[in-house]
Design a protein around this motif. Structure first.
Motif, PDB file in Angstrom:
ATOM      1  N   THR A 296      58.006  53.424  93.668  1.00 30.36           N
ATOM      2  CA  THR A 296      58.075  51.993  93.924  1.00 30.36           C
ATOM      3  C   THR A 296      59.461  51.659  94.469  1.00 30.36           C
ATOM      4  N   TRP A 297      59.473  50.870  95.539  1.00 31.95           N
ATOM      5  CA  TRP A 297      60.707  50.488  96.216  1.00 31.95           C
ATOM      6  C   TRP A 297      60.808  48.979  96.282  1.00 31.95           C
ATOM      7  N   GLU A 298      62.038  48.458  96.336  1.00 34.83           N
ATOM      8  CA  GLU A 298      62.233  47.013  96.476  1.00 34.83           C
ATOM      9  C   GLU A 298      61.706  46.503  97.803  1.00 34.83           C
ATOM     10  N   SER A 299      61.747  47.351  98.835  1.00 37.19           N
ATOM     11  CA  SER A 299      61.276  46.920 100.148  1.00 37.19           C
ATOM     12  C   SER A 299      60.889  48.137 100.978  1.00 37.19           C
ATOM     13  N   ALA A 300      60.130  47.882 102.027  1.00 34.48           N
ATOM     14  CA  ALA A 300      59.774  48.954 102.957  1.00 34.48           C
ATOM     15  C   ALA A 300      61.024  49.487 103.648  1.00 34.48           C
ATOM     16  N   ALA A 301      61.986  48.622 103.910  1.00 35.88           N
ATOM     17  CA  ALA A 301      63.228  49.055 104.561  1.00 35.88           C
ATOM     18  C   ALA A 301      63.960  50.092 103.723  1.00 35.88           C
ATOM     19  N   HIS A 302      63.995  49.894 102.404  1.00 37.84           N
ATOM     20  CA  HIS A 302      64.642  50.874 101.524  1.00 37.84           C
ATOM     21  C   HIS A 302      63.910  52.213 101.565  1.00 37.84           C
ATOM     22  N   ALA A 303      62.603  52.179 101.490  1.00 39.48           N
ATOM     23  CA  ALA A 303      61.809  53.414 101.515  1.00 39.48           C
ATOM     24  C   ALA A 303      61.946  54.110 102.862  1.00 39.48           C
ATOM     25  N   ASP A 304      61.904  53.332 103.930  1.00 38.13           N
ATOM     26  CA  ASP A 304      62.010  53.907 105.272  1.00 38.13           C
ATOM     27  C   ASP A 304      63.373  54.544 105.509  1.00 38.13           C
ATOM     28  N   ALA A 305      64.436  53.924 104.985  1.00 41.15           N
ATOM     29  CA  ALA A 305      65.778  54.480 105.156  1.00 41.15           C
ATOM     30  C   ALA A 305      65.889  55.836 104.478  1.00 41.15           C
ATOM     31  N   ALA A 306      65.337  55.953 103.299  1.00 39.25           N
ATOM     32  CA  ALA A 306      65.385  57.233 102.586  1.00 39.25           C
ATOM     33  C   ALA A 306      64.548  58.284 103.307  1.00 39.25           C
ATOM     34  N   ALA A 307      63.378  57.900 103.773  1.00 42.51           N
ATOM     35  CA  ALA A 307      62.511  58.849 104.480  1.00 42.51           C
ATOM     36  C   ALA A 307      63.141  59.303 105.792  1.00 42.51           C
ATOM     37  N   ALA A 308      63.799  58.399 106.491  1.00 41.11           N
ATOM     38  CA  ALA A 308      64.404  58.719 107.783  1.00 41.11           C
ATOM     39  C   ALA A 308      65.588  59.667 107.643  1.00 41.11           C
ATOM     40  N   ALA A 309      66.194  59.723 106.467  1.00 37.85           N
ATOM     41  CA  ALA A 309      67.375  60.563 106.257  1.00 37.85           C
ATOM     42  C   ALA A 309      67.046  62.047 106.300  1.00 37.85           C
ATOM     43  N   ARG A 310      65.789  62.402 106.056  1.00 38.81           N
ATOM     44  CA  ARG A 310      65.366  63.809 106.096  1.00 38.81           C
ATOM     45  C   ARG A 310      66.280  64.697 105.248  1.00 38.81           C
ATOM     46  N   LEU A 311      66.416  64.336 103.983  1.00 36.99           N
ATOM     47  CA  LEU A 311      67.264  65.103 103.077  1.00 36.99           C
ATOM     48  C   LEU A 311      66.772  66.541 102.956  1.00 36.99           C
ATOM     49  N   PRO A 312      67.673  67.513 103.011  1.00 33.56           N
ATOM     50  CA  PRO A 312      67.272  68.916 102.835  1.00 33.56           C
ATOM     51  C   PRO A 312      66.528  69.135 101.507  1.00 33.56           C
ATOM     52  N   LEU A 313      66.929  68.423 100.471  1.00 37.28           N
ATOM     53  CA  LEU A 313      66.271  68.547  99.175  1.00 37.28           C
ATOM     54  C   LEU A 313      64.809  68.099  99.244  1.00 37.28           C
ATOM     55  N   ALA A 314      64.514  67.101 100.062  1.00 41.78           N
ATOM     56  CA  ALA A 314      63.128  66.660 100.233  1.00 41.78           C
ATOM     57  C   ALA A 314      62.310  67.760 100.888  1.00 41.78           C
TER      58      ALA A 314
END
Length: 94
Positions: A55-73
């Motif tokens: 659960t995220w406060e907003s789609a923008a927050h979720a999208d920012a994390a997804a766009a980062a492409r963290l190696p751990l992900a």
């Protein structure tokens, strides 16, 4: 308005390793981004399909994390066979 991102997957990997990698990923995402505000992992005992709901406060927050492409992900997703991802707006929560 908050959103939920639901990821469905199966896995042949050891549950303890999967849970540890997920916990590491959640901590890393929370340290670097705004959110998620809550997470929930479930498993259907018949089909062995897992559902990971963030659960995220907003789609923008979720999208920012997804766009980062963290190696751990990428490491976490390497442990599973992805079955689908859905994003939905929370309309009512009590």
């Amino acid at each position: 308005m908050s959103i939920v991102r639901v990821t469905r997957f199966t896995t042949d990997h050891h549950t303890d390793g999967l849970l540890a990698k997920r916990a590491e990923l959640i901590a890393a995402v929370r340290a670097e981004f705004a959110g998620p505000t809550a997470t929930r992992l479930t498993r259907d005992t018949e089909s062995q399909t897992w559902t990971d709901t963030w659960t995220w406060e907003s789609a923008a927050h979720a999208d920012a994390a997804a766009a980062a492409r963290l190696p751990l992900a990428a490491e976490a997703f390497a442990l599973v066979e992805l079955k689908g991802v859905e994003t939905a707006e929370v309309v009512d929560e009590r």
